[in-house]
Design a protein around this motif. Structure first.
Motif, short mmCIF file in Angstrom:
data_model
loop_
_atom_site.label_atom_id
_atom_site.label_comp_id
_atom_site.label_asym_id
_atom_site.label_seq_id
_atom_site.Cartn_x
_atom_site.Cartn_y
_atom_site.Cartn_z
N VAL A 41 -45.03 24.75 8.49
CA VAL A 41 -45.84 23.58 8.84
C VAL A 41 -45.21 22.95 10.09
CG1 VAL A 41 -46.69 21.34 8.06
CG2 VAL A 41 -46.44 23.22 6.40
N VAL A 42 -46.01 22.84 11.17
CA VAL A 42 -45.52 22.25 12.42
C VAL A 42 -46.17 20.90 12.71
CG1 VAL A 42 -44.81 24.45 13.45
CG2 VAL A 42 -47.13 23.61 13.82
N LYS A 43 -47.22 20.57 11.97
CA LYS A 43 -47.88 19.26 12.06
C LYS A 43 -48.40 18.95 10.66
CE LYS A 43 -51.24 16.79 14.91
NZ LYS A 43 -50.33 15.79 15.40
N PRO A 44 -48.18 17.73 10.17
CA PRO A 44 -48.60 17.40 8.81
C PRO A 44 -50.08 17.72 8.56
CG PRO A 44 -47.30 15.61 9.72
CD PRO A 44 -47.58 16.57 10.86
N THR A 45 -50.35 18.27 7.39
CA THR A 45 -51.71 18.59 6.98
C THR A 45 -51.76 18.50 5.45
OG1 THR A 45 -53.54 20.19 7.23
CG2 THR A 45 -51.31 21.11 6.96
N VAL A 46 -52.84 18.96 4.84
CA VAL A 46 -53.00 18.83 3.40
C VAL A 46 -53.32 20.19 2.79
CG1 VAL A 46 -54.37 17.74 1.56
CG2 VAL A 46 -53.81 16.45 3.62
N LEU A 47 -52.73 20.49 1.65
CA LEU A 47 -53.06 21.67 0.86
C LEU A 47 -54.22 21.27 -0.03
CD1 LEU A 47 -51.84 24.55 0.33
CD2 LEU A 47 -50.72 23.54 -1.66
N THR A 48 -55.33 22.05 0.01
CA THR A 48 -56.51 21.71 -0.78
C THR A 48 -56.84 22.81 -1.78
OG1 THR A 48 -58.08 22.66 0.80
CG2 THR A 48 -57.48 20.34 1.12
N SER A 49 -57.69 22.50 -2.73
CA SER A 49 -58.01 23.42 -3.82
C SER A 49 -59.04 24.49 -3.44
CB SER A 49 -58.53 22.64 -5.03
OG SER A 49 -59.71 21.94 -4.68
N ASP A 50 -59.72 24.32 -2.30
CA ASP A 50 -60.81 25.23 -1.95
C ASP A 50 -60.81 25.49 -0.44
OD1 ASP A 50 -63.28 26.44 -3.34
OD2 ASP A 50 -64.13 25.56 -1.52
N LEU A 51 -61.35 26.63 -0.04
CA LEU A 51 -61.50 26.95 1.39
C LEU A 51 -62.34 25.87 2.07
CD1 LEU A 51 -61.35 28.84 3.90
CD2 LEU A 51 -63.33 30.03 2.96
N SER A 52 -63.42 25.44 1.42
CA SER A 52 -64.30 24.42 1.96
C SER A 52 -63.67 23.04 1.85
CB SER A 52 -65.63 24.42 1.20
OG SER A 52 -66.38 23.28 1.54
N LEU A 53 -63.68 22.32 2.96
CA LEU A 53 -63.14 20.96 2.93
C LEU A 53 -64.03 20.02 2.12
CD1 LEU A 53 -61.95 20.64 6.63
CD2 LEU A 53 -60.56 21.04 4.61
N ASP A 54 -65.33 20.31 2.08
CA ASP A 54 -66.27 19.46 1.35
C ASP A 54 -66.05 19.52 -0.16
OD1 ASP A 54 -67.49 18.55 3.64
OD2 ASP A 54 -69.15 19.99 3.53
N SER A 55 -65.82 20.73 -0.69
CA SER A 55 -65.69 20.87 -2.14
C SER A 55 -64.25 20.88 -2.63
CB SER A 55 -66.40 22.15 -2.62
OG SER A 55 -65.81 23.29 -2.02
N GLY A 56 -63.30 21.02 -1.72
CA GLY A 56 -61.89 21.07 -2.12
C GLY A 56 -61.30 19.69 -2.35
N LYS A 57 -60.38 19.64 -3.29
CA LYS A 57 -59.64 18.41 -3.58
C LYS A 57 -58.22 18.57 -3.03
CE LYS A 57 -62.67 16.76 -6.77
NZ LYS A 57 -63.92 16.84 -6.06
N ALA A 58 -57.60 17.48 -2.65
CA ALA A 58 -56.23 17.52 -2.15
C ALA A 58 -55.29 17.94 -3.28
CB ALA A 58 -55.81 16.17 -1.60
N VAL A 59 -54.47 18.96 -3.03
CA VAL A 59 -53.45 19.39 -3.98
C VAL A 59 -52.17 18.60 -3.71
CG1 VAL A 59 -51.99 21.34 -4.74
CG2 VAL A 59 -54.43 21.70 -4.23
N ARG A 60 -51.78 18.55 -2.43
CA ARG A 60 -50.64 17.74 -2.01
C ARG A 60 -50.50 17.78 -0.50
NH1 ARG A 60 -45.94 19.48 -0.31
NH2 ARG A 60 -44.76 21.27 -0.92
N PRO A 61 -49.82 16.79 0.09
CA PRO A 61 -49.59 16.83 1.53
C PRO A 61 -48.59 17.93 1.88
CG PRO A 61 -48.72 14.78 0.58
CD PRO A 61 -49.32 15.59 -0.54
N LEU A 62 -48.72 18.48 3.08
CA LEU A 62 -47.75 19.45 3.59
C LEU A 62 -46.96 18.77 4.71
CD1 LEU A 62 -50.03 22.62 3.74
CD2 LEU A 62 -48.22 22.12 2.07
#
Length: 115
Positions: A41-62
């Motif tokens: 990780v070189v810039k903060p982002t979020v790990l999500t539950s789904d490929l789609s940002l619309d249907s995915g929920k945040a798992v945790r910050p990276l």
């Protein structure tokens, strides 16, 4: 050069070939550590539950510096035009989808090299 995607079965067979007189030359954990691609990780982002940002929920910050073991991808998330990978965070084992690069060129994940 082309990239090869190895299935779990391919990795199992490849690991089995690293034997001498029936003894493993490399533990399965060590083998997977070098056989699976990793991104940092070189810039903060979020790990999500789904490929789609619309249907995915945040798992945790990276956080910057964390290492991700790539499980699938990269694949394009069509609606937002982002390249995403399915990954496991090496620190805590959490799995989900992370954005490699944004549609405006922002890089979030880069090659971690040999770990």
């Amino acid at each position: 050069g082309g990239e090869a995607e190895l299935s779990e079965e391919d990795l199992r067979r490849l690991h089995a070939s690293f034997r001498s007189k029936g003894e493993a030359l490399l533990s399965k954990a060590d083998f997977l550590r070098i056989a699976r691609p990793r991104l940092r990780v070189v810039k903060p982002t979020v790990l999500t539950s789904d490929l789609s940002l619309d249907s995915g929920k945040a798992v945790r910050p990276l956080r910057v510096g964390e290492i991700l073991e790539i499980l699938a991808g990269p694949l394009r998330e069509e609606k937002a035009g982002l390249m995403r990978v399915r990954a496991r965070v090496t620190r805590d084992g959490k799995e989900g989808w992370a954005t490699v690069a944004g549609n405006a060129g922002t890089v979030f994940l880069a090659d971690a090299g040999a770990q």
